[in-house]
Design a protein around this motif. Structure first.
Motif, PDB file in Angstrom:
ATOM      1  N   ASP B  41       9.850   4.535  -2.649  1.00 45.17           N
ATOM      2  CA  ASP B  41       9.510   3.298  -1.921  1.00 45.17           C
ATOM      3  C   ASP B  41       8.094   2.835  -2.250  1.00 45.17           C
ATOM      4  O   ASP B  41       7.245   3.634  -2.626  1.00 45.17           O
ATOM      5  CB  ASP B  41       9.582   3.537  -0.402  1.00 45.17           C
ATOM      6  N   PHE B  42       7.880   1.540  -2.070  1.00 42.85           N
ATOM      7  CA  PHE B  42       6.526   0.980  -2.174  1.00 42.85           C
ATOM      8  C   PHE B  42       6.280   0.264  -0.851  1.00 42.85           C
ATOM      9  O   PHE B  42       6.805  -0.830  -0.626  1.00 42.85           O
ATOM     10  CB  PHE B  42       6.455   0.020  -3.360  1.00 42.85           C
ATOM     11  N   ALA B 194       1.470  -0.357  -8.512  1.00 44.95           N
ATOM     12  CA  ALA B 194       2.829  -0.887  -8.650  1.00 44.95           C
ATOM     13  C   ALA B 194       3.518  -0.285  -9.878  1.00 44.95           C
ATOM     14  O   ALA B 194       4.692   0.082  -9.832  1.00 44.95           O
ATOM     15  CB  ALA B 194       2.772  -2.412  -8.767  1.00 44.95           C
ATOM     16  N   ASN B 197       4.583   3.237  -9.249  1.00 47.57           N
ATOM     17  CA  ASN B 197       5.754   3.254  -8.383  1.00 47.57           C
ATOM     18  C   ASN B 197       7.014   2.930  -9.187  1.00 47.57           C
ATOM     19  O   ASN B 197       8.026   3.617  -9.096  1.00 47.57           O
ATOM     20  CB  ASN B 197       5.549   2.271  -7.241  1.00 47.57           C
ATOM     21  N   ALA B 198       6.882   1.906 -10.011  1.00 39.31           N
ATOM     22  CA  ALA B 198       8.044   1.454 -10.769  1.00 39.31           C
ATOM     23  C   ALA B 198       8.404   2.463 -11.865  1.00 39.31           C
ATOM     24  O   ALA B 198       9.567   2.820 -12.042  1.00 39.31           O
ATOM     25  CB  ALA B 198       7.754   0.088 -11.381  1.00 39.31           C
ATOM     26  N   ARG B 216       2.228  -7.302  -2.102  1.00 39.09           N
ATOM     27  CA  ARG B 216       2.647  -6.661  -3.339  1.00 39.09           C
ATOM     28  C   ARG B 216       3.689  -5.568  -3.099  1.00 39.09           C
ATOM     29  O   ARG B 216       4.384  -5.158  -4.019  1.00 39.09           O
ATOM     30  CB  ARG B 216       1.438  -6.018  -4.060  1.00 39.09           C
ATOM     31  N   ALA B 217       3.728  -5.056  -1.845  1.00 41.04           N
ATOM     32  CA  ALA B 217       4.648  -3.958  -1.553  1.00 41.04           C
ATOM     33  C   ALA B 217       6.059  -4.484  -1.349  1.00 41.04           C
ATOM     34  O   ALA B 217       6.270  -5.657  -1.088  1.00 41.04           O
ATOM     35  CB  ALA B 217       4.170  -3.214  -0.308  1.00 41.04           C
ATOM     36  N   ASP B 218       7.043  -3.589  -1.513  1.00 42.45           N
ATOM     37  CA  ASP B 218       8.434  -3.980  -1.298  1.00 42.45           C
ATOM     38  C   ASP B 218       8.757  -4.054   0.180  1.00 42.45           C
ATOM     39  O   ASP B 218       9.678  -4.757   0.595  1.00 42.45           O
ATOM     40  CB  ASP B 218       9.370  -2.951  -1.958  1.00 42.45           C
ATOM     41  N   ARG B 219       8.030  -3.266   0.964  1.00 45.28           N
ATOM     42  CA  ARG B 219       8.313  -3.185   2.384  1.00 45.28           C
ATOM     43  C   ARG B 219       7.015  -3.215   3.140  1.00 45.28           C
ATOM     44  O   ARG B 219       6.016  -2.670   2.681  1.00 45.28           O
ATOM     45  CB  ARG B 219       8.958  -1.829   2.664  1.00 45.28           C
ATOM     46  N   ARG B 220       7.032  -3.827   4.314  1.00 49.43           N
ATOM     47  CA  ARG B 220       5.851  -3.836   5.152  1.00 49.43           C
ATOM     48  C   ARG B 220       6.201  -3.232   6.511  1.00 49.43           C
ATOM     49  O   ARG B 220       7.212  -3.596   7.110  1.00 49.43           O
ATOM     50  CB  ARG B 220       5.310  -5.256   5.346  1.00 49.43           C
TER      51      ARG B 220
END
Lengths: 394, 234
Positions: B41-42, B194, B197-198, B216-220
């Motif tokens: 996750d990011f 990023a 992470n990727a 920039r994150a996938d989830r907050r």
């Protein structure tokens, strides 16, 4: 974490604070070098006195009336020449027994005078004591039997009274009586502060008449070998106890004398070492103090290390090793300084110094122990720091 | 569904609470936080200052223990771990990036990066090899022997990221990683995170109050008053 790694890390930290590390070490350096120097002086003094005693001669037993010991009241002698003859019979070999009557007297040659120790003795003295002649002869049996007024001079007395002139055959006056010089002793030095080079030996019979004495002060017996000392000591004491029931006599051997002196000096050395040890302790407190400051200063670093995976014991080890390195490096420097100091004292002053391996080992061991002892508290504090709190510290 | 059925996550928190005693008064920093962050996750944890996001971060990073509740890190219940095991968990599973970099000032970039491996007992030569590779991964292969004071803020933070990566952790926790950087350097650091992470499958959890960074994150995950607010789109 590997041990070698921990040491490298600690050395690094000490190097970063070079001045502080050195000042902290200084306390330990001074303490350790003081221990080494003072023990060296104490041991040197002991060695010197022991070699003086050994230089008296070998296997000597000194017999005196009363009891010998610290605080013992001097006893009026009741021994006379008849007793000496009796002891000679008890010993079996008359040539192994000699006698002594001493008194401080003024001797004079022309206008030159000197205050010396007159020792009334006999022809057997050189059989028992190590007393080489420089010139002339020892006392003879005839000298003693006929109360001749002959004298053998200690090296220093001869030098003072006659200077460059050969004293043999010359006259001198002791307490107003004329004596002829028949011998001069070689230089032997002092024993127990008794300046043997400042003695004048005369026949014991002559001395008794000169001093108005009928007693003698002591008898010296020479045993035939080291294993004969104790049996001889017992035999002499038993014989005297037979003759004078209920009275005390003491027979002291060199070994006992060495033992007594040795224990007194060992105690003195111990006291000196303890005093020096206190300064080592103070040095240790200094180490503890600085380590506490260091832990506080490096709180953030400790927090970071913990966040990165340092365990409590890693951090504890790091600070403990720092403390121990401080004191052992200080210890090694102190030993070098102490050994150097002792050698310097030896070379430049009349004080003898003898470096003993045990004092060096002890000083090193104690300094390492001081590091552990005084390092533990700061190191534990470091190890227990809460990483969150530590990281937040600015 | 129970955690076991869903497989182990990078983090799984169930009703986490943390209270402090300040001058005898109990302060609840976290009042029952439950969340799950999967491997890879990011995630950005966002919230105003004083919301409890730093406390949450410290708990996730195993720098602190919850007052109550359960926290599983990579499937392990941290409440069962000793102080020593917790240190090992931090060392092997988590990589930290701090706002103020927290580099050792008198140590070169290479040795700073190698530091976590010291506590893993890795030999010096192997450490330096891996540190060199980590520094290359953040584009600092030309700065190996520089000290922090000889580098820009952006470079220092990249050294810190290399340090977080050198132990091949499962999660990188970044506390305001751009907080002390200008926009350009901040963007570079975010690009780097990023990419990690990727490319590497490392979960990245960052705490920030900067909306742009959080974007920039996938989830907050929003934290407010010691509680997690419902997430958008979930």
């Amino acid at each position: 974490m590997r041990t070698a790694e921990a040491f490298a890390m600690a050395l690094d930290a000490l190097r970063v604070n070079r001045l502080r590390s050195m000042l902290t070490m200084l306390g330990v350096v001074i303490g350790v070098s003081a221990v080494v120097v003072l023990v060296a002086i104490g041991t040197g003094a002991k060695d010197a006195i022991e070699s003086e005693i050994a230089g008296l001669g070998s296997n000597i037993i000194l017999v005196v009336p009363g009891q010998i010991g610290v605080g013992a009241v001097p006893t009026q002698s009741r021994l006379d020449l008849a007793d000496v003859a009796y002891v000679r019979r008890a010993v079996g070999d008359p040539s192994r027994v000699t006698v002594s009557v001493t008194s401080g007297e003024t001797v004079r040659v022309g206008r030159t005078e000197a205050f010396v120790t007159i020792n009334g003795t006999d022809e057997n003295l050189p059989n028992i004591f190590e007393r080489p002649l420089a010139r002339g002869r020892y006392l003879s049996e005839t000298d003693v039997d006929t109360r001749r007024r002959v004298a053998i001079l200690g090296a220093e007395v001869a030098d003072r009274l006659f200077g460059d002139v050969d004293p043999l055959g010359r006259q001198l006056t002791i307490s107003g009586a004329r004596f002829r010089v028949v011998g001069v002793y070689a230089t032997v030095g002092a024993t127990f502060g008794v300046a043997r080079d400042q003695e004048v030996h005369i026949p014991v019979t002559t001395a008794q008449r000169l001093l108005g004495l009928s007693r003698i002060q002591g008898i010296a017996v020479g045993a035939s070998g080291p294993d004969q000392i104790e049996p001889m000591q017992r035999r002499v004491l038993a014989a005297l106890a037979d003759r004078y029931p209920g009275e005390r006599f003491s027979a002291v051997t060199q070994t006992q004398l060495l033992g007594t002196i040795g224990s007194v000096l060992a105690m003195l050395t111990g006291v000196l070492a303890a005093i020096a040890g206190i300064s080592l302790l103070v040095g240790g407190v200094g180490v503890s103090n600085i380590m506490l400051v260091s832990v506080r200063e490096r709180t953030k670093e400790i927090g970071l290390r913990k966040a990165l995976g340092a365990r409590q014991r890693d951090v504890l080890a790091q600070f403990l090793i720092e403390a121990v390195l401080l004191t052992t490096i200080g210890g090694v420097l102190g030993i070098l300084l102490g050994v150097g100091g002792a050698l310097l004292i030896q070379a430049l002053s009349p004080v003898p110094a003898s470096i003993t391996w045990w004092s060096v080992a002890l000083a090193f061991g104690v300094s390492a122990a001081v590091g552990v002892f005084f390092g533990v508290a700061p190191a534990r504090r470091a190890g227990r720091l809460d990483p969150v709190v530590a990281l937040r510290t600015e | 569904m129970s955690p076991a059925e869903r497989g182990s996550a990078a983090f799984e928190a169930i009703d986490l609470r943390r209270s402090y005693r300040l001058d005898g008064v109990s302060v609840d920093a976290l009042r029952g936080v439950s969340l799950r962050i999967e491997h890879g996750d990011f995630v950005a944890i966002v919230g105003p200052s004083g919301s409890g996001k730093s406390t949450l971060m410290h708990l996730l990073g195993c720098l602190d223990r919850p007052t109550s509740g359960t926290l599983l890190v990579d499937g392990v219940d941290v409440s069962t771990l000793s102080e020593t095991k917790l240190a090992e968990l931090r060392n092997r599973t988590i990589g930290f990036v701090f706002q103020s970099f927290h580099l050792m000032g008198r140590t070169t970039a290479l040795d700073n990066v190698a530091l976590p491996l010291v506590y893993r007992g890795v030999s010096r030569a192997a450490r330096r090899e891996r540190a060199r590779a980590a520094l290359a991964a953040v584009g600092l292969e030309h700065r190996l022997d520089h000290r922090p004071s000889q580098m820009s803020g952006g470079e220092q933070q990249r050294v810190a990221i290399a340090r977080a990566l050198v132990g091949e952790p499962k999660v990188v926790l970044a506390d305001e990683p751009t907080g002390n950087l200008d926009t350009r350097n901040g963007a570079e650091v975010m690009d780097l995170l990023a990419r990690l992470n990727a490319g590497g499958g490392v979960a990245v959890v960052l705490v920030t109050h900067d909306a742009e960074v959080a974007a920039r994150a996938d989830r907050r995950i929003r934290v407010r008053d010691g509680l997690v607010e419902p997430e958008d789109g979930r």
